[in-house]
Design a protein around this motif. Structure first.
Motif, short mmCIF file in Angstrom:
data_model
loop_
_atom_site.label_atom_id
_atom_site.label_comp_id
_atom_site.label_asym_id
_atom_site.label_seq_id
_atom_site.Cartn_x
_atom_site.Cartn_y
_atom_site.Cartn_z
N THR A 1 0.82 -1.21 0.00
CA THR A 1 0.00 0.00 0.00
C THR A 1 0.85 1.26 0.00
O THR A 1 0.67 2.15 -0.85
N VAL A 2 1.77 1.35 0.93
CA VAL A 2 2.54 2.59 1.10
C VAL A 2 3.64 2.73 0.04
O VAL A 2 3.88 3.82 -0.46
N TYR A 3 4.27 1.62 -0.33
CA TYR A 3 5.38 1.67 -1.27
C TYR A 3 4.96 1.08 -2.63
O TYR A 3 5.67 0.27 -3.21
N ARG A 4 3.82 1.46 -3.08
CA ARG A 4 3.23 0.96 -4.31
C ARG A 4 4.15 1.15 -5.52
O ARG A 4 4.22 0.31 -6.40
N ASP A 5 4.87 2.25 -5.58
CA ASP A 5 5.70 2.58 -6.73
C ASP A 5 7.10 1.96 -6.67
O ASP A 5 7.86 2.08 -7.63
N TYR A 6 7.44 1.32 -5.59
CA TYR A 6 8.76 0.71 -5.46
C TYR A 6 8.80 -0.61 -6.22
O TYR A 6 7.77 -1.22 -6.48
N ASP A 7 10.02 -1.08 -6.51
CA ASP A 7 10.16 -2.40 -7.12
C ASP A 7 10.11 -3.48 -6.05
O ASP A 7 10.04 -3.18 -4.85
N GLY A 8 10.15 -4.75 -6.45
CA GLY A 8 10.00 -5.88 -5.52
C GLY A 8 10.98 -5.89 -4.37
O GLY A 8 10.57 -5.99 -3.21
N PRO A 9 12.31 -5.82 -4.63
CA PRO A 9 13.26 -5.85 -3.51
C PRO A 9 13.11 -4.68 -2.55
O PRO A 9 13.27 -4.85 -1.34
N ALA A 10 12.79 -3.52 -3.06
CA ALA A 10 12.61 -2.36 -2.17
C ALA A 10 11.39 -2.55 -1.29
O ALA A 10 11.41 -2.21 -0.10
N LYS A 11 10.31 -3.09 -1.87
CA LYS A 11 9.11 -3.37 -1.07
C LYS A 11 9.42 -4.40 0.01
O LYS A 11 8.97 -4.29 1.15
N MET A 12 10.19 -5.42 -0.38
CA MET A 12 10.54 -6.47 0.60
C MET A 12 11.34 -5.87 1.74
O MET A 12 11.10 -6.19 2.91
N GLU B 1 13.36 -15.95 8.59
CA GLU B 1 11.98 -16.15 9.02
C GLU B 1 11.12 -14.95 8.67
O GLU B 1 9.96 -15.11 8.28
N ALA B 2 11.67 -13.76 8.82
CA ALA B 2 10.92 -12.55 8.47
C ALA B 2 10.55 -12.58 6.99
O ALA B 2 9.41 -12.33 6.60
N ARG B 3 11.53 -12.89 6.18
CA ARG B 3 11.26 -12.95 4.74
C ARG B 3 10.28 -14.06 4.41
O ARG B 3 9.40 -13.90 3.56
N ALA B 4 10.40 -15.19 5.08
CA ALA B 4 9.52 -16.33 4.81
C ALA B 4 8.05 -16.00 5.09
O ALA B 4 7.17 -16.35 4.30
N VAL B 5 7.77 -15.32 6.19
CA VAL B 5 6.37 -15.02 6.49
C VAL B 5 5.82 -13.96 5.56
O VAL B 5 4.64 -13.98 5.20
N ILE B 6 6.67 -13.05 5.10
CA ILE B 6 6.21 -12.04 4.14
C ILE B 6 5.97 -12.70 2.78
O ILE B 6 4.96 -12.43 2.12
N GLU B 7 6.87 -13.59 2.38
CA GLU B 7 6.68 -14.33 1.12
C GLU B 7 5.41 -15.17 1.20
O GLU B 7 4.67 -15.30 0.22
N SER B 8 5.14 -15.75 2.34
CA SER B 8 3.93 -16.55 2.53
C SER B 8 2.69 -15.68 2.36
O SER B 8 1.70 -16.09 1.73
N ALA B 9 2.72 -14.49 2.93
CA ALA B 9 1.59 -13.56 2.77
C ALA B 9 1.43 -13.18 1.31
O ALA B 9 0.31 -13.08 0.81
#
Length: 118
Positions: free
Chosen positions: A64-75, A98-106
């Motif tokens: 929502t907030v970083y809509r204009d960013y690319d994938g790695p920046a959003k991550m 683990e942080a990345r894993a739960v975000i990737e899961s979402a």
């Protein structure tokens, strides 16, 4: 004659009392280890659920907030959000994997919802 038995009875009572105290310590130690294992298992389950919730929030925040960013920046922004939220609620030292894993899961859950809605 009865005076001769009194010291023996006193010693017997003292030994029985020592055995009872020792048995109580052993039982308490056993109970403590069982309670610790239950607490650890229960706490880790709650922490996993809380971490998954933070992952969904972090994903939604970054989308929502970083809509204009690319994938790695959003991550990166999502991971920052998750680590900040975890620290705020007492979850210290969350591994980045683990942080990345739960975000990737979402993210995967979101993509599945979009695919099934189409």
């Amino acid at each position: 004659m009865t005076d001769a038995w009194l010291p023996l009875v006193d010693q017997g009572v003292a030994v029985l009392l020592q055995i009872a105290v020792l048995a109580a310590f052993i039982l308490l130690k056993n109970l403590k280890s069982r309670l610790e294992s239950y607490y650890t298992a229960h706490t880790s389950t709650q922490e996993r659920q809380l971490l998954a919730q933070f992952g969904r929030e972090a994903f939604a925040f970054a989308e929502t907030v970083y809509r204009d960013y690319d994938g790695p920046a959003k991550m990166n922004e999502a991971i920052k959000y998750l680590l900040d939220a975890g620290t705020k609620y007492g979850m210290k030292d969350i591994p980045l994997t683990e942080a990345r894993a739960v975000i990737e899961s979402a993210w995967l859950d979101d993509k599945r919802k979009q695919t099934s809605a189409s």
